[in-house]
Write an enzyme that holds these catalytic residues in place. Structure first.
Site, short mmCIF file in Angstrom:
data_model
loop_
_atom_site.label_atom_id
_atom_site.label_comp_id
_atom_site.label_asym_id
_atom_site.label_seq_id
_atom_site.Cartn_x
_atom_site.Cartn_y
_atom_site.Cartn_z
N HIS A 121 0.95 -1.08 -0.06
CA HIS A 121 -0.03 -0.19 0.27
C HIS A 121 0.77 1.54 -0.10
O HIS A 121 1.99 1.27 0.76
CB HIS A 121 -1.26 -0.22 1.21
CG HIS A 121 -0.09 -0.24 2.69
ND1 HIS A 121 0.49 1.05 2.77
CD2 HIS A 121 0.36 -1.16 3.39
CE1 HIS A 121 0.83 0.61 4.68
NE2 HIS A 121 0.63 -0.80 4.58
N ASP A 122 0.16 2.46 -0.70
CA ASP A 122 0.95 3.60 -0.81
C ASP A 122 2.42 3.93 -1.33
O ASP A 122 3.00 4.94 -1.61
CB ASP A 122 0.71 4.68 1.20
CG ASP A 122 -0.59 4.17 1.38
OD1 ASP A 122 -1.22 5.25 0.90
OD2 ASP A 122 -0.31 3.78 2.46
N GLY A 139 4.99 -0.71 2.66
CA GLY A 139 4.17 -0.15 2.37
C GLY A 139 5.18 1.34 2.60
O GLY A 139 6.11 1.06 2.73
#
Length: 259
Positions: A121-122, A139
Site C-alpha cells: 500500500h501507498d 508500504g
C-alpha cells in the site's frame, strides 16, 4: 473489437476500453477503469477503485488493486493509479493505498513485475523499473525511474530507491539506496559503487559515468564522513546534474544511506 471470454467475471461497475482481451475466469472488479489494449490472461484479477492505463498485461493468478494489507485499513475508499504498458506476471500482488498514506498507490509506465513480486500500500513506482521474482516492497516505498529490485529482495517501509539503482538478489534494504548505485549483500548490505552496466545501457556518456564514479569514490572510499564527502562533491563537480541529484537525494534521506 474487444475479445471477452463469456466465462470471465466483469463487474457492471467496471469501464473497459477498446480492444481489451479478457480470458476465461479472469476477474474485473467494481470501479475498475481498464484502458485500451489491456490483456487479462486466465484467472488474472484486477480490482478497484483503480485506473489502469493502456496496454497493460496481467498474467494468470496475479492480483492487482486489492485491499491494503494493513491492520489500520477499515474499508475506506482508496485507489490504485496505474499507467501504460506495465506487465504483471503470475502471482504478482499490488495493493491500493491507505488513508494514512495518502490513499493512493501509484505505478508509472513500462514497468515489469515478475512472478510473486509484491507492491504494498501507498508505494510510488516510477517508469521503466524491473522487479524480479519475489521482490517485495513494504508500504510507502518510493522507487524511482529505471531502478531494478532483484529477486527476493525485501525493502523496508518508507525507504527510497533512487533512479538507475540496481539491487542484487537477496539483498535486504532497510535504508535509502542512492541513484545510480549497485547494492549487493553477500553477508551485509553494502554499496559496491556505480551501476555502470545499467547506466551504459541507458545511454549515459562516458563523461557522465566518470563524474558519478568520482562522486561515489568520495562517498565510499575516502576517509570523509558523509557531510564532508558531500561538501567535496559540490566542490569537485559543481553544476554536474547527476552528482547534484545524488547530493539532493542523500541530504533528504530520513533513514540513512546504504554505504
Amino acid at each position: 473489437m474487444s475479445q471477452i471470454d463469456p466465462r470471465a467475471i466483469i463487474s457492471p461497475r467496471a469501464r473497459l476500453g477498446q480492444n481489451v482481451r479478457i480470458a476465461a475466469f479472469a476477474v474485473v472488479g467494481d470501479d475498475v477503469e481498464l484502458g485500451d489494449d489491456c490483456v487479462l490472461h486466465e484467472h488474472a484479477a484486477v480490482r478497484g477503485p483503480a485506473r489502469y492505463g493502456r496496454g497493460n498485461v496481467f498474467h494468470s493468478f496475479c492480483s492487482v488493486g486489492g485491499d491494503p494489507q494493513s491492520l489500520k485499513y477499515r474499508g475506506e475508499p482508496t485507489r490504485l493509479e496505474c499507467g501504460d504498458e506495465n506487465t504483471f506476471h503470475e502471482f504478482c500482488t499490488v495493493n491500493r493505498g491507505t488513508v494514512e498514506g495518502g490513499g493512493v498507490t501509484r505505478i508509472g509506465h513500462r514497468n515489469l513485475f515478475m512472478a510473486y513480486a509484491h507492491i504494498a500500500h501507498d508505494c510510488q513506482i516510477g517508469n521503466d523499473t524491473v522487479f524480479a521474482n519475489g521482490a517485495t516492497l513494504a508500504g510507502h516505498v518510493v522507487v524511482e525511474d529505471f531502478a531494478t529490485v532483484g529477486a527476493f529482495c525485501p525493502v523496508h517501509q518508507f525507504c527510497r530507491i533512487g533512479r538507475h539503482a540496481y539491487i542484487a538478489a537477496f539483498t535486504v534494504i532497510t535504508q535509502d539506496v542512492a541513484p545510480f548505485s549497485l547494492v549487493v549483500a553477500p553477508r551485509e548490505t553494502k554499496c559496491y559503487g556505480v551501476n555502470r552496466v545499467g547506466l551504459e545501457r541507458r545511454g549515459f556518456s562516458s563523461e557522465r559515468i566518470r563524474a558519478i564514479e568520482g562522486a561515489f569514490r568520495l562517498l565510499l572510499r575516502s576517509r570523509l564522513n558523509t557531510t564532508q564527502a558531500l561538501e567535496r562533491m559540490r566542490a569537485c563537480y559543481n553544476g554536474q546534474p547527476d552528482v547534484e541529484e545524488m547530493i539532493r537525494f542523500i541530504e533528504s534521506s530520513q533513514r540513512g544511506l546504504v554505504k
